[in-house]
Structure formats: C-alpha cells, structure tokens
Design a protein around this motif. Structure first.
Motif, PDB file in Angstrom:
ATOM      1  N   SER A   1       0.761  -1.388  -0.093  1.00 43.43           N
ATOM      2  CA  SER A   1       0.008   0.143   0.114  1.00 43.43           C
ATOM      3  C   SER A   1       0.778   1.289   0.160  1.00 43.43           C
ATOM      4  N   ASP A   2       2.217   1.244   0.212  1.00 47.20           N
ATOM      5  CA  ASP A   2       3.134   2.396   0.342  1.00 47.20           C
ATOM      6  C   ASP A   2       4.493   1.992  -0.128  1.00 47.20           C
ATOM      7  N   GLN A   3       4.516   1.774  -1.484  1.00 51.76           N
ATOM      8  CA  GLN A   3       5.739   1.286  -2.162  1.00 51.76           C
ATOM      9  C   GLN A   3       7.218   2.339  -1.598  1.00 51.76           C
ATOM     10  N   ALA A   4       7.074   3.441  -1.502  1.00 52.45           N
ATOM     11  CA  ALA A   4       8.146   4.140  -1.246  1.00 52.45           C
ATOM     12  C   ALA A   4       8.641   3.976   0.350  1.00 52.45           C
ATOM     13  N   ALA A   5       7.654   3.589   1.440  1.00 56.15           N
ATOM     14  CA  ALA A   5       7.925   3.321   2.592  1.00 56.15           C
ATOM     15  C   ALA A   5       8.379   1.784   2.866  1.00 56.15           C
ATOM     16  N   ALA A   6       7.817   0.850   2.027  1.00 58.73           N
ATOM     17  CA  ALA A   6       8.185  -0.564   1.830  1.00 58.73           C
ATOM     18  C   ALA A   6       9.760  -0.145   1.264  1.00 58.73           C
ATOM     19  N   LYS A   7       9.898   0.285   0.397  1.00 56.52           N
ATOM     20  CA  LYS A   7      11.483   0.101  -0.134  1.00 56.52           C
ATOM     21  C   LYS A   7      12.382   0.674   1.077  1.00 56.52           C
ATOM     22  N   GLU A   8      12.068   1.922   1.645  1.00 54.06           N
ATOM     23  CA  GLU A   8      13.001   2.393   2.788  1.00 54.06           C
ATOM     24  C   GLU A   8      13.089   1.275   3.892  1.00 54.06           C
ATOM     25  N   PHE A   9      12.085   0.473   4.329  1.00 53.17           N
ATOM     26  CA  PHE A   9      11.939  -0.438   5.308  1.00 53.17           C
ATOM     27  C   PHE A   9      12.935  -1.763   4.996  1.00 53.17           C
ATOM     28  N   TYR A  10      12.686  -2.334   3.610  1.00 50.22           N
ATOM     29  CA  TYR A  10      13.592  -3.507   3.344  1.00 50.22           C
ATOM     30  C   TYR A  10      14.952  -3.010   2.921  1.00 50.22           C
ATOM     31  N   GLY A  11      15.292  -1.909   2.556  1.00 48.43           N
ATOM     32  CA  GLY A  11      16.529  -1.646   2.243  1.00 48.43           C
ATOM     33  C   GLY A  11      17.281  -1.296   3.490  1.00 48.43           C
ATOM     34  N   GLY A  12      16.694  -0.706   4.596  1.00 49.28           N
ATOM     35  CA  GLY A  12      17.081  -0.580   5.785  1.00 49.28           C
ATOM     36  C   GLY A  12      17.427  -2.055   6.704  1.00 49.28           C
TER      37      GLY A  12
ATOM     38  N   ARG B   1      20.038 -14.152  -6.946  1.00 48.77           N
ATOM     39  CA  ARG B   1      20.710 -14.407  -5.797  1.00 48.77           C
ATOM     40  C   ARG B   1      19.718 -15.014  -4.750  1.00 48.77           C
ATOM     41  N   VAL B   2      19.941 -16.127  -4.154  1.00 49.76           N
ATOM     42  CA  VAL B   2      18.884 -16.511  -3.058  1.00 49.76           C
ATOM     43  C   VAL B   2      19.787 -17.406  -2.028  1.00 49.76           C
ATOM     44  N   ASN B   3      19.009 -17.738  -0.977  1.00 49.89           N
ATOM     45  CA  ASN B   3      19.744 -18.689   0.052  1.00 49.89           C
ATOM     46  C   ASN B   3      21.010 -18.238   0.802  1.00 49.89           C
ATOM     47  N   GLU B   4      20.838 -16.652   1.001  1.00 51.76           N
ATOM     48  CA  GLU B   4      21.724 -16.082   1.923  1.00 51.76           C
ATOM     49  C   GLU B   4      21.158 -15.065   2.951  1.00 51.76           C
ATOM     50  N   PRO B   5      21.743 -14.395   3.729  1.00 51.54           N
ATOM     51  CA  PRO B   5      21.134 -13.123   4.500  1.00 51.54           C
ATOM     52  C   PRO B   5      20.495 -12.013   3.516  1.00 51.54           C
ATOM     53  N   GLY B   6      19.397 -11.484   3.499  1.00 56.74           N
ATOM     54  CA  GLY B   6      18.564 -10.608   2.525  1.00 56.74           C
ATOM     55  C   GLY B   6      18.136 -11.009   1.354  1.00 56.74           C
ATOM     56  N   ALA B   7      18.150 -12.348   1.081  1.00 57.71           N
ATOM     57  CA  ALA B   7      17.601 -13.002  -0.037  1.00 57.71           C
ATOM     58  C   ALA B   7      16.803 -13.986   0.304  1.00 57.71           C
ATOM     59  N   PHE B   8      15.708 -14.317  -0.858  1.00 58.34           N
ATOM     60  CA  PHE B   8      14.788 -15.300  -0.819  1.00 58.34           C
ATOM     61  C   PHE B   8      15.511 -16.568  -0.366  1.00 58.34           C
ATOM     62  N   THR B   9      14.828 -17.430   0.605  1.00 63.38           N
ATOM     63  CA  THR B   9      15.556 -18.669   1.158  1.00 63.38           C
ATOM     64  C   THR B   9      14.537 -19.688   1.062  1.00 63.38           C
TER      65      THR B   9
ATOM     66  N   ALA C   1      18.996 -10.399  15.801  1.00 64.01           N
ATOM     67  CA  ALA C   1      19.431  -8.880  15.604  1.00 64.01           C
ATOM     68  C   ALA C   1      18.519  -8.418  14.558  1.00 64.01           C
ATOM     69  N   SER C   2      18.184  -9.416  13.582  1.00 68.21           N
ATOM     70  CA  SER C   2      17.401  -8.809  12.435  1.00 68.21           C
ATOM     71  C   SER C   2      15.982  -8.439  13.027  1.00 68.21           C
ATOM     72  N   ALA C   3      15.528  -9.334  14.011  1.00 70.12           N
ATOM     73  CA  ALA C   3      14.159  -8.931  14.439  1.00 70.12           C
ATOM     74  C   ALA C   3      14.088  -7.702  15.264  1.00 70.12           C
ATOM     75  N   GLU C   4      15.058  -7.338  16.000  1.00 69.92           N
ATOM     76  CA  GLU C   4      15.232  -6.022  16.552  1.00 69.92           C
ATOM     77  C   GLU C   4      15.255  -4.963  15.674  1.00 69.92           C
ATOM     78  N   LYS C   5      15.752  -5.381  14.496  1.00 70.40           N
ATOM     79  CA  LYS C   5      15.930  -4.167  13.442  1.00 70.40           C
ATOM     80  C   LYS C   5      14.691  -4.146  12.803  1.00 70.40           C
ATOM     81  N   VAL C   6      13.995  -4.993  12.635  1.00 71.23           N
ATOM     82  CA  VAL C   6      12.394  -4.951  12.265  1.00 71.23           C
ATOM     83  C   VAL C   6      11.586  -4.054  12.995  1.00 71.23           C
ATOM     84  N   LYS C   7      11.620  -4.078  14.190  1.00 64.93           N
ATOM     85  CA  LYS C   7      11.124  -3.123  15.234  1.00 64.93           C
ATOM     86  C   LYS C   7      11.544  -1.765  15.187  1.00 64.93           C
ATOM     87  N   SER C   8      12.907  -1.595  15.072  1.00 66.16           N
ATOM     88  CA  SER C   8      13.505  -0.099  14.897  1.00 66.16           C
ATOM     89  C   SER C   8      13.051   0.569  13.650  1.00 66.16           C
ATOM     90  N   LEU C   9      12.864  -0.198  12.655  1.00 66.99           N
ATOM     91  CA  LEU C   9      12.500   0.356  11.340  1.00 66.99           C
ATOM     92  C   LEU C   9      10.737   0.576  11.267  1.00 66.99           C
TER      93      LEU C   9
END
Length: 264
Positions: free
Chosen positions: A20-31, A137-145, A219-227
């Motif tokens: 529903s918010d492409q710009a915000a989603a890009k910022e979240f996943y980029g972070g 690219r797959v099966n590594e941190p930040g990629a579809f696994t 650490a990634s779960a905590e980053k989800v919250k911070s973002l």
C-alpha cells in the motif's frame, strides 16, 4: 549456491511485494536487508522496483492492485514457480482442482506468467522466463531462502502440485525426530524446494509464506522493530535453525531464517 543463472521447472524462483506504500516499503527493506533498487516503469507513472543485493536482483516491490486494496486484501508477498511452458501449464490448473485467475500474459520481455490458486485457495504465479530467470541470488542473508505453503492438509493439494508443476509432497524426518512435509521434484529430501504446514492458529487463510535469510535472526528481529515493523513471533529455535515471524510497517508478513551452524 547463492548465485543463480537458471531454475529447473517446478522451482520457486521469484517473489514480489504488493504494498500500500511503495516508497515506505522500499525504505524499510533497504534498511533491513541492505537492498538498493532499480525502478522499472510499467505505465501511468507506476514503477516495479527491482531490489538488488550485491549487484543481483533478489525481489521486487510494487504498488498493490487497487481492486485488491478495495477488497480488503492486506499488503503481501507473492511467490512465483518456474515452469517450462506457462500456457501449457495453465491448461492443467482447473482439471487438477485449482483455479486460473489470470490467464497467461507477457511481462514485456522479461517472461510470461499466469495467476492461479491451488485447491486450498492459496495464490501463486506460474513463470516462464524470457530475459529474466527470477532471483539472481538466493539462500543467503537478505535474499529469498524458502517458501512454505500454509494450508490445512489436503490430498487434493498434494496431487495438484504434482500434476501442475511436478512437485511431489513427501514427509521428512527432522533432526529432532519431528516430521515435516516438503515439496521435491524427484521424491528425495535432498532436493526439497519448498515446504508445507497447517495454519498455527484459526482464521489464517491458505497462502504461500516467504522466508528471507538472516545472519542473526535475533538482531534482524530487533531491526524490524526499529524500522517500524512488527514481530509477531519472537525468534525461536527450529530443528534446522532459528526463525522469527515479522511484518513490515504496511502489514506484509514474512519470516526471517538463520540456518543452524554445522560442524566442519
């Protein structure tokens, strides 16, 4: 191997986010994942934002279709399965107990796709590549696994995936002795390409759930919250590693997964 140059038919090969918010989603996943973006125009000022990691395309983010939003469908991740001939495969869907929602159509010069549901009602896409194989690219941190069908057990669903995309459902023993149902092309656990499990609570509609790799799930779960995202299930151990169930700020749910360390 993380780097991919092709996909065998029957393999989950691509994911994209309808939001529903492409710009915000890009910022979240980029972070969260360190993604950069290559915005591809698809008409009327709309862009399909190709997410890149280490120079390879790993996913995409796009505006949600207005009719989906109007129907109350929340933002969500979508999964694509590569097939050799999408037109021929689409003809198998209804006889196998599924539904063909959008017949095959060309996606510019990238490939050809169709939108279907399996007998449980879970949506996914069929994909035949032209110039775009899917994720590079797959099966590594930040990629579809991993992709997991969340739906009540149903013999029709198992039969559907075997008849339509060649994925056989098997039961595999996990390291802790528990059983897990997975999809494989040759019937062996070594080539398992996706999994399936029943909903963990009432009211969850059948769907394909998407997993992203994480170097450190906690650490990634905590980053989800911070973002600005949400953690629905805090990190926990599973037989093959550690995971968490999270959502982006717009409500699209996904999973974080960290493979268990192996002894060298």
């Amino acid at each position: 191997m993380p780097k991919r140059e092709s996909y065998t038919p029957g393999t989950p090969s691509w994911i994209d986010l309808a939001t529903s918010d492409q710009a915000a989603a890009k910022e979240f996943y980029g972070g969260l994942f360190g993604w950069s973006y290559n915005d591809q125009p698809i008409g009327d000022g709309v862009f399909y934002s190709m997410a890149e990691l280490k120079g390879d395309t790993v996913a995409a983010i796009a505006p949600q279709q207005p009719e989906q939003a109007a129907a109350g469908v929340p933002p969500h991740w979508q999964m694509y399965i590569t097939v050799a001939d999408v037109d021929a495969t689409a003809k198998l869907v209804e006889d196998a107990g599924g539904s063909l929602h959008v017949p095959p159509f060309d996606v510019m010069d990238a490939g050809r796709m169709a939108v279907v549901t399996d007998p449980s009602g879970a949506f996914f896409m069929l994909w035949t590549a032209k110039n775009t194989i899917g994720a590079g690219r797959v099966n590594e941190p930040g990629a579809f696994t991993w992709a997991e069908l969340v739906a009540p057990p149903n013999d029709k669903t198992a039969s559907f995936y075997e008849k339509v995309v060649g994925l056989k459902m098997i039961e595999e023993s996990m390291p802790d002795g528990s059983a897990y149902n997975g999809f494989t092309l040759d019937g062996t656990a070594e080539t398992m390409l996706a999994g399936t499990m029943p909903p963990q609570m009432p009211g969850i509609p059948p769907h394909w759930s998407i997993y992203f790799g994480a170097a450190d799930v906690d650490a990634s779960a905590e980053k989800v919250k911070s973002l600005g995202g949400s953690v629905f299930v805090e990190p926990f151990d599973i037989p093959v590693g550690r995971m968490a169930v999270v959502a982006d700020p717009q409500g699209a749910m996904f999973n974080l997964f960290q493979m268990a360390a192996t002894d060298d």
